[in-house]
Write a protein that holds these residues in place. Sequence first.
Motif, PDB file in Angstrom:
ATOM      1  N   GLY A  56       0.807  -1.214   0.000  1.00 46.35           N
ATOM      2  CA  GLY A  56       0.000   0.000   0.000  1.00 46.35           C
ATOM      3  C   GLY A  56       0.837   1.259   0.000  1.00 46.35           C
ATOM      4  N   ASN A  57       0.175   2.401  -0.134  1.00 46.69           N
ATOM      5  CA  ASN A  57       0.870   3.682  -0.219  1.00 46.69           C
ATOM      6  C   ASN A  57       0.591   4.536   0.992  1.00 46.69           C
ATOM      7  N   ILE A  58       1.380   5.603   1.117  1.00 47.39           N
ATOM      8  CA  ILE A  58       1.220   6.525   2.236  1.00 47.39           C
ATOM      9  C   ILE A  58      -0.162   7.152   2.196  1.00 47.39           C
ATOM     10  N   GLY A  59      -0.842   7.146   3.321  1.00 48.75           N
ATOM     11  CA  GLY A  59      -2.132   7.804   3.410  1.00 48.75           C
ATOM     12  C   GLY A  59      -3.294   6.986   2.889  1.00 48.75           C
ATOM     13  N   ASP A  60      -3.055   5.702   2.558  1.00 45.22           N
ATOM     14  CA  ASP A  60      -4.158   4.860   2.116  1.00 45.22           C
ATOM     15  C   ASP A  60      -5.236   4.791   3.171  1.00 45.22           C
ATOM     16  N   SER A  61      -6.458   4.596   2.691  1.00 44.96           N
ATOM     17  CA  SER A  61      -7.584   4.481   3.595  1.00 44.96           C
ATOM     18  C   SER A  61      -7.392   3.280   4.504  1.00 44.96           C
ATOM     19  N   PRO A  62      -7.622   3.411   5.828  1.00 43.28           N
ATOM     20  CA  PRO A  62      -7.485   2.255   6.703  1.00 43.28           C
ATOM     21  C   PRO A  62      -8.574   1.241   6.394  1.00 43.28           C
ATOM     22  N   GLY A  63      -8.258  -0.035   6.557  1.00 41.15           N
ATOM     23  CA  GLY A  63      -9.235  -1.087   6.307  1.00 41.15           C
ATOM     24  C   GLY A  63      -9.200  -1.615   4.889  1.00 41.15           C
ATOM     25  N   ALA A  64      -8.302  -1.088   4.036  1.00 45.27           N
ATOM     26  CA  ALA A  64      -8.197  -1.587   2.669  1.00 45.27           C
ATOM     27  C   ALA A  64      -7.409  -2.890   2.674  1.00 45.27           C
ATOM     28  N   ILE A  65      -7.958  -3.917   1.986  1.00 51.50           N
ATOM     29  CA  ILE A  65      -7.267  -5.207   1.919  1.00 51.50           C
ATOM     30  C   ILE A  65      -6.281  -5.161   0.766  1.00 51.50           C
ATOM     31  N   ILE A  66      -5.002  -5.153   1.078  1.00 48.63           N
ATOM     32  CA  ILE A  66      -3.981  -5.085   0.037  1.00 48.63           C
ATOM     33  C   ILE A  66      -3.180  -6.372   0.078  1.00 48.63           C
ATOM     34  N   ILE A  67      -3.280  -7.142  -1.009  1.00 45.46           N
ATOM     35  CA  ILE A  67      -2.622  -8.446  -1.068  1.00 45.46           C
ATOM     36  C   ILE A  67      -1.134  -8.247  -1.368  1.00 45.46           C
ATOM     37  N   PRO A  68      -0.222  -8.848  -0.583  1.00 47.79           N
ATOM     38  CA  PRO A  68       1.207  -8.726  -0.903  1.00 47.79           C
ATOM     39  C   PRO A  68       1.485  -9.298  -2.285  1.00 47.79           C
ATOM     40  N   GLU A  69       2.449  -8.726  -2.983  1.00 46.68           N
ATOM     41  CA  GLU A  69       2.712  -9.093  -4.380  1.00 46.68           C
ATOM     42  C   GLU A  69       3.016 -10.577  -4.575  1.00 46.68           C
ATOM     43  N   ASP A  70       3.780 -11.138  -3.649  1.00 41.65           N
ATOM     44  CA  ASP A  70       4.199 -12.531  -3.839  1.00 41.65           C
ATOM     45  C   ASP A  70       3.296 -13.512  -3.104  1.00 41.65           C
ATOM     46  N   ALA A  71       2.071 -13.092  -2.796  1.00 45.49           N
ATOM     47  CA  ALA A  71       1.158 -13.976  -2.057  1.00 45.49           C
ATOM     48  C   ALA A  71       0.733 -15.145  -2.937  1.00 45.49           C
ATOM     49  N   VAL A  72       0.565 -16.317  -2.317  1.00 53.31           N
ATOM     50  CA  VAL A  72       0.148 -17.506  -3.079  1.00 53.31           C
ATOM     51  C   VAL A  72      -1.363 -17.692  -2.961  1.00 53.31           C
ATOM     52  N   LYS A  73      -1.903 -18.392  -3.935  1.00 57.01           N
ATOM     53  CA  LYS A  73      -3.355 -18.645  -3.919  1.00 57.01           C
ATOM     54  C   LYS A  73      -3.713 -19.472  -2.692  1.00 57.01           C
ATOM     55  N   PRO A  74      -4.828 -19.194  -2.065  1.00 59.33           N
ATOM     56  CA  PRO A  74      -5.163 -19.900  -0.823  1.00 59.33           C
ATOM     57  C   PRO A  74      -5.601 -21.352  -1.043  1.00 59.33           C
ATOM     58  N   LEU A  75      -5.173 -22.204  -0.113  1.00 58.16           N
ATOM     59  CA  LEU A  75      -5.700 -23.569   0.030  1.00 58.16           C
ATOM     60  C   LEU A  75      -6.594 -23.560   1.262  1.00 58.16           C
ATOM     61  N   ILE A  76      -7.775 -24.107   1.147  1.00 59.64           N
ATOM     62  CA  ILE A  76      -8.689 -24.086   2.298  1.00 59.64           C
ATOM     63  C   ILE A  76      -8.895 -25.504   2.815  1.00 59.64           C
ATOM     64  N   CYS A  77      -8.705 -25.692   4.108  1.00 61.54           N
ATOM     65  CA  CYS A  77      -8.974 -26.970   4.764  1.00 61.54           C
ATOM     66  C   CYS A  77      -9.986 -26.699   5.861  1.00 61.54           C
ATOM     67  N   GLY A  95      -2.175 -19.366   2.407  1.00 57.42           N
ATOM     68  CA  GLY A  95      -2.033 -18.510   1.225  1.00 57.42           C
ATOM     69  C   GLY A  95      -2.996 -17.347   1.323  1.00 57.42           C
ATOM     70  N   LEU A  96      -2.482 -16.134   1.053  1.00 61.53           N
ATOM     71  CA  LEU A  96      -3.307 -14.929   1.206  1.00 61.53           C
ATOM     72  C   LEU A  96      -3.630 -14.290  -0.135  1.00 61.53           C
ATOM     73  N   GLY A  97      -3.438 -15.029  -1.245  1.00 57.95           N
ATOM     74  CA  GLY A  97      -3.483 -14.388  -2.563  1.00 57.95           C
ATOM     75  C   GLY A  97      -4.871 -14.161  -3.136  1.00 57.95           C
ATOM     76  N   ASP A  98      -5.897 -14.086  -2.311  1.00 57.59           N
ATOM     77  CA  ASP A  98      -7.245 -13.914  -2.848  1.00 57.59           C
ATOM     78  C   ASP A  98      -8.019 -12.945  -1.967  1.00 57.59           C
ATOM     79  N   ALA A  99      -8.034 -11.666  -2.363  1.00 60.69           N
ATOM     80  CA  ALA A  99      -8.703 -10.642  -1.561  1.00 60.69           C
ATOM     81  C   ALA A  99     -10.188 -10.960  -1.407  1.00 60.69           C
ATOM     82  N   GLY A 100     -10.793 -11.514  -2.488  1.00 62.99           N
ATOM     83  CA  GLY A 100     -12.225 -11.830  -2.450  1.00 62.99           C
ATOM     84  C   GLY A 100     -12.565 -12.795  -1.331  1.00 62.99           C
ATOM     85  N   LEU A 101     -11.747 -13.827  -1.194  1.00 62.32           N
ATOM     86  CA  LEU A 101     -11.989 -14.819  -0.149  1.00 62.32           C
ATOM     87  C   LEU A 101     -12.033 -14.167   1.223  1.00 62.32           C
ATOM     88  N   ILE A 102     -11.044 -13.293   1.461  1.00 65.65           N
ATOM     89  CA  ILE A 102     -10.964 -12.658   2.785  1.00 65.65           C
ATOM     90  C   ILE A 102     -12.165 -11.746   3.014  1.00 65.65           C
TER      91      ILE A 102
END
Lengths: 375, 375, 375, 375, 375
Positions: B17-38, B76-83
């Motif tokens: 994220g950038n300076i001054g971004d709105s708090p509460g914005a879900i920003i996925i790290p660039e190298d995040a992997v697709k989530p596996l759900i168990c 894996g955190l690579g799916d903002a929609g899931l979260i």
Amino acid sequence: MNHSIKRIRYNPRRKAGNIGDSPGAIIIPEDAVKPLICVFSYNAKELVTNEGKSIKVVLDQFKKCPDHTHWVQIRGLGDAGLIEDIGAILTINPLVLEDITNIHQRPKFDEYDDYLFAVSRMINFTKDYELVNNQFSALVKDNVIITFEETHEEYFEAVKNRLASGKGAIRTAGAGYMCYALTDTILDRYFALLAKLGDQLDTVEDRLYGNVDKSIMFETQQLKRTLIVLRRSCWPERDKINDMLRTENSLINPEVKLFLKDAYDHCIQIMDLIESYKEITSSIMDIYLSMVSNRMNEIMKVLTIISVIFIPLTFIAGVYGMNFSRVDPVTNKVMPDNLPELYNPHGYFYALGGMFVIGIIQVIIFWRKGWFSKL
Amino acid sequence: MNHSIKRIRYNPRRKAGNIGDSPGAIIIPEDAVKPLICVFSYNAKELVTNEGKSIKVVLDQFKKCPDHTHWVQIRGLGDAGLIEDIGAILTINPLVLEDITNIHQRPKFDEYDDYLFAVSRMINFTKDYELVNNQFSALVKDNVIITFEETHEEYFEAVKNRLASGKGAIRTAGAGYMCYALTDTILDRYFALLAKLGDQLDTVEDRLYGNVDKSIMFETQQLKRTLIVLRRSCWPERDKINDMLRTENSLINPEVKLFLKDAYDHCIQIMDLIESYKEITSSIMDIYLSMVSNRMNEIMKVLTIISVIFIPLTFIAGVYGMNFSRVDPVTNKVMPDNLPELYNPHGYFYALGGMFVIGIIQVIIFWRKGWFSKL
Amino acid sequence: MNHSIKRIRYNPRRKAGNIGDSPGAIIIPEDAVKPLICVFSYNAKELVTNEGKSIKVVLDQFKKCPDHTHWVQIRGLGDAGLIEDIGAILTINPLVLEDITNIHQRPKFDEYDDYLFAVSRMINFTKDYELVNNQFSALVKDNVIITFEETHEEYFEAVKNRLASGKGAIRTAGAGYMCYALTDTILDRYFALLAKLGDQLDTVEDRLYGNVDKSIMFETQQLKRTLIVLRRSCWPERDKINDMLRTENSLINPEVKLFLKDAYDHCIQIMDLIESYKEITSSIMDIYLSMVSNRMNEIMKVLTIISVIFIPLTFIAGVYGMNFSRVDPVTNKVMPDNLPELYNPHGYFYALGGMFVIGIIQVIIFWRKGWFSKL
Amino acid sequence: MNHSIKRIRYNPRRKAGNIGDSPGAIIIPEDAVKPLICVFSYNAKELVTNEGKSIKVVLDQFKKCPDHTHWVQIRGLGDAGLIEDIGAILTINPLVLEDITNIHQRPKFDEYDDYLFAVSRMINFTKDYELVNNQFSALVKDNVIITFEETHEEYFEAVKNRLASGKGAIRTAGAGYMCYALTDTILDRYFALLAKLGDQLDTVEDRLYGNVDKSIMFETQQLKRTLIVLRRSCWPERDKINDMLRTENSLINPEVKLFLKDAYDHCIQIMDLIESYKEITSSIMDIYLSMVSNRMNEIMKVLTIISVIFIPLTFIAGVYGMNFSRVDPVTNKVMPDNLPELYNPHGYFYALGGMFVIGIIQVIIFWRKGWFSKL
Amino acid sequence: MNHSIKRIRYNPRRKAGNIGDSPGAIIIPEDAVKPLICVFSYNAKELVTNEGKSIKVVLDQFKKCPDHTHWVQIRGLGDAGLIEDIGAILTINPLVLEDITNIHQRPKFDEYDDYLFAVSRMINFTKDYELVNNQFSALVKDNVIITFEETHEEYFEAVKNRLASGKGAIRTAGAGYMCYALTDTILDRYFALLAKLGDQLDTVEDRLYGNVDKSIMFETQQLKRTLIVLRRSCWPERDKINDMLRTENSLINPEVKLFLKDAYDHCIQIMDLIESYKEITSSIMDIYLSMVSNRMNEIMKVLTIISVIFIPLTFIAGVYGMNFSRVDPVTNKVMPDNLPELYNPHGYFYALGGMFVIGIIQVIIFWRKGWFSKL
């Protein structure tokens, strides 16, 4: 260096068990010894002692002397069944039983509904001057105190003697007092160890003022680490005794608290000594490093003085060793008029004299600059 | 140096994220992997496991087993929609969702009206002995615990085994206990890491007493930094567990608190070990520096001794190499009366003998001064 | 070194005013710039912006939009009259007005009867990588927040964009939220700065493992001081946010406090990073000093080895360069029986060979002593 | 070094009196000066000033202006009778009177039944840049404040000017406000001193980057000690103001407390600056030591390079200076076949050339090793 | 060094008794002296003094003056019976009696049902400037105070004089006040000791600026340790006085508390001085080490300059000392065409001149590099 402290290994034994193991599992350390059980049942009038290797001896004694106070001393943790049996008899939480066998606990005092659990570290030196840091744990419930030690070694002889002699409050003040008496004996041992360490500090420091050598550094570092280990054991001991002082459990009655206050003072005194000794090891290291550096400087000074005196002299000798000469083109003979000094009849003595004077002047200069004084 | 710790980079990944971004914005790290759900749904009787890649698998399971406890493990955190979906299902505050993907949180425990949020650091070494410091976060609400990890790597195998075996309290003690069990497994890993670091400290120290080289310094510094990282992760972990112990939320019931007290003790033990190890790295650095300086001194001493012995001797040789001579004006021949010693029939041997004596005297002086003893 | 941090002067600007001045006096710093005034009046539906250079623009807007929230951004402190006017309009204590222009305040949060006052430090780097440490102060009263900055530079662009877009809580949550949003933006900047410092630490450390030079020391010291400045600004920021969290003033409502809790966590994270970085600068200095000393040792070792090998050889050459000789008194010729070796037909080669052997023996001794291995 | 700080003596003046003296005894320091008394009686309308050398002047003024606030400024402690008289007039505890003359008190604030007692340290530099650390004490009772200073020097000119001008709250806010105003003036002086120290730190650091010399070390140490003295004075000042803020005595009314809060902030700022400056002195010492060591290394490197280049060359010259020769037993002449190189017609040039090549090779090796780069 | 502090041994005397001894056992230190008993019975009107060697003298006095306040001063602990008797008369807990003879207690204040117990350390220097650290303990009950000292030495002469003169509160304020008066006298002694230490610090520092020698280091270390001992004694003294201030026991009445507050301030002042002195010893050590290193550098610089100037010159002399020559095969004579310079009629002077020029150039280069300036 015969009596200096052995080096401390950082991982002599690991935490038993694997990552993610279920809490409350009793895992016996690999090198645990088979337990020896001693039961001391006493009241103001009599002391009944019983030894054995199974839980039966304990139960027998409980039955025989229902109104006595019982101290069950278990030396050796190599029998998971025994610990489970004790847990079942006194209805102890499995997490507590785990702590008994997991021998890297910090000193602590936990209060449960109807029993108390206390852990201490039994610090000692072996004959080879190696630091031993074993776990001591105690369960106190009603008129029973069960203590667990790692080895068969006799550590509480003094307490047993007091029990036998029946003097003081030991036979009448209940299980809580026994818990105090054992803890205080453990603290007394610190004083003995610190006295030894103090002696060694004195010895090391004496050597500082003589000829310094590398062993001073290694020994000081070992002393420092021993102090770190002692502090790590003693600091939580203080918290533990403080917790015992604040408990409202009736097993720790006001009379016992009065004695605990005394043990607390001892604990503070031990911490105090440890901190002072640590400061002293630091200052010994400082002096050692300074001495090494001073000695180096002394050596360099000698090199410098001798070099600086002889370098110009050797140069002069080199000059007069040059082969400049004039060969008379007619007679083909070496003529004396090229390096005139060389053919002066007393040139050699003049040269030696000149060198001597230069040398003396240099010595005087260095003397004035204070190079001959000790750094 | 095959098994020594890799160097730690200070900025492996930045705060997204950038300076001054709105708090509460879900920003996925660039190298995040697709989530596996168990999803693990369990009660005392049965354990139902379900895997998948979308939120559907979770909702299905919730419907199928309404009275079970559910552990939803998301690796894996690579799916903002899931979260966001999870946030919507459990009505979670956006600031909490932001913390889940903002993977540089410190361990903490936040209590909300009807759910709990906990963050831990999952410290580990890769096979190449590189330190991994990933984020673990857990949402606990009613009978559901949802955990988020950064990578697909299996970290909680032991917990899953305990869940499968059904022993202990794990199947019956609810979502709060599962939160404890996972945290405790993370803490267990610290012990394993510290055991490795302890071994390496021992190895490094062994090398100290042999031939010192620069790699000791670099390794010690890497060890020290690894310890700094561990401390930074473990210190707030302690505060977090303390917060959990003091919460009055019913999800953390007294039974769980009893276990948490145990985890708290582990945390203190870890801090203790880290602090001791840090002190030891400092003392290794001190010894290393002192050893280097001692070695330098040894070398300088040899230079000094040899120089100081030979400098005057070479000067004497230079003196007798001077060409002072008298040329007889009549015969034009070199006359022996200028450097008389040179024409002494045994002058050479006298000179050699004199040099030898001077050399021996110097050796004796240095011996007396203790220059030949080891520093 | 193009991108390294500029040296920090300790007294760039002094506290304005003289010793013993009356408290509450508004003293404009000498280099203060004329104020630019921006008024943002907003509610959920609309955002009205107005710019100008006098207080009139503010009053106009207040009249035009009585039910909006107003953010009055004042950039530049060069107009005492303006500040007095604002003080009069909002009935602010003179001590607060003094703090606005006395630009060396620490971050703090003061609560007055009907308004709040907050100070932060705006840390930034200029393009020339010079540290800027300006004061930001905010007055919050009812639906108005007035902020004061030292320079015209745009610092809160992101907040303005969020205001313009109208997303999130920013347009609806009142003046207290705006105070939070600006503080959080200031904290975000710390992360950006720390990322830069982390990069530079990495660069400096890379250079450590190559050829060390003095600039490493100077840069590390500058980094350390920058970190000291950051810590001095961030530490009281934490206290300030804590004070804001504990206030019962209705301007800081529970919703804002939820966000402030988040900012508080950021603050702790920043402190954490600063402390780690400081520890790293210390360890870089340690390694640097050790490297310099090692390098010196390498150089000295070469000197020692070469000197010690050649000094005895040169001495031998000197011996054979001595002019000892016997002059036959009869023939007046030089006779070979004084330095017998010299007249041995192969003496020269024997001597060279002997020197070679001595040299080789020395090399072997030094090899065995490990002098050729890297320190 | 003209403007550098003077060395601080540790025991400029001792605690007056003897061991075991009765508490409450007024012991005048030996070098105390005779007191000058100034009485300022003021209300909103007028300011009456009166000077003198005896207590009469004070009593007169009290009688003349019964409804005014009186500031009695006593400069000089050399009259025990005066202090006893004041103690009698205001009924002050003897322990307080003792503290007034015992001039090594720490700043403190003591509250008595109907009067207040405050002590501060008046830190200043003399014209010769020597640190002065005098005691300031104040008694506040009803509408009277009596202040005691050690010397006749004018310290509170600014306060007197404000009193004369009548601006601000000074003439109306009572004796408690005057106590604040004087304390704040004392704190203001710290800022002035710290600005000077900051300048000197800058100067010292500038010199660091040029040619280092020993005076840097001495000055830095003096700066550090000055900072220690300042911190020792300022730290309890903070506690004192805090005590004043928490008192419920009506002399320190809410209005005064608002100002005291401001003074408290100043105090924190001063502490902050002092701590930063202390860290900077440490870092200057580190750089200084590193610079000295670097410089030493540079010098040693030159020695090493020149020595190592010339040592083998000089050895070669020595070899060819050896007198090996064969004397033909028949002709008794020196034959050229023993040191064959010597009789080679171009041997000399070959030798010089060989030496030159060896020298160049060494230079190249050292260049490659980076010895010519600056450390 | 005549008046420098003696070295402190770490274990001058051990804790008496053995490990595990029963608490409350009175163990007399081996070197304890026989007690001297002084009883001072006083009220506002009279002072009755009585001396002796047995408890009888005390009981007599109690009977004679039932309404007086009694100060029983016992100097010497060598009589266990006496202490037991006193314990029996005043009904004192055995743990307290143990503390009286166990002479390594920290200062403390213990409150019992009807009596008080206070311990202090009596710090002093012997005539030989050796640090003495004896125990002082006091029992206070009703109108009786019994004090125990280790030696016969008179320590409280000033108090006795005040008692005799009857001035101040000493005769009327009861046993609690006497306890304060004695404690305050002990604190006064600290000031005297610190004044001496301050003088010695000044002396040591003076020597720093002259010729440094190793004794500075040893003395500074001794000073530092003396300060550590003082701090260890004074720090708990502060806690003790604080405990006395907070007690609600009527023996410490409000009047006494007023005086105790004063003693508390003294204690803080002492701590302050000790901490400052400790910082100064550290800074002296820093300067000392720096001075030694500077001096070493000066010496090395001289070596370097002289070596570097003469090494090339000596080489040149060596070159011209080489024996290259051409022997004319016909005439068998040395021909001048091999080392042409040697046969140049002015070669010698050219060579000397060249050497001189090279030397001068080097001197100029070193001058420019600033090597002749003081480091």
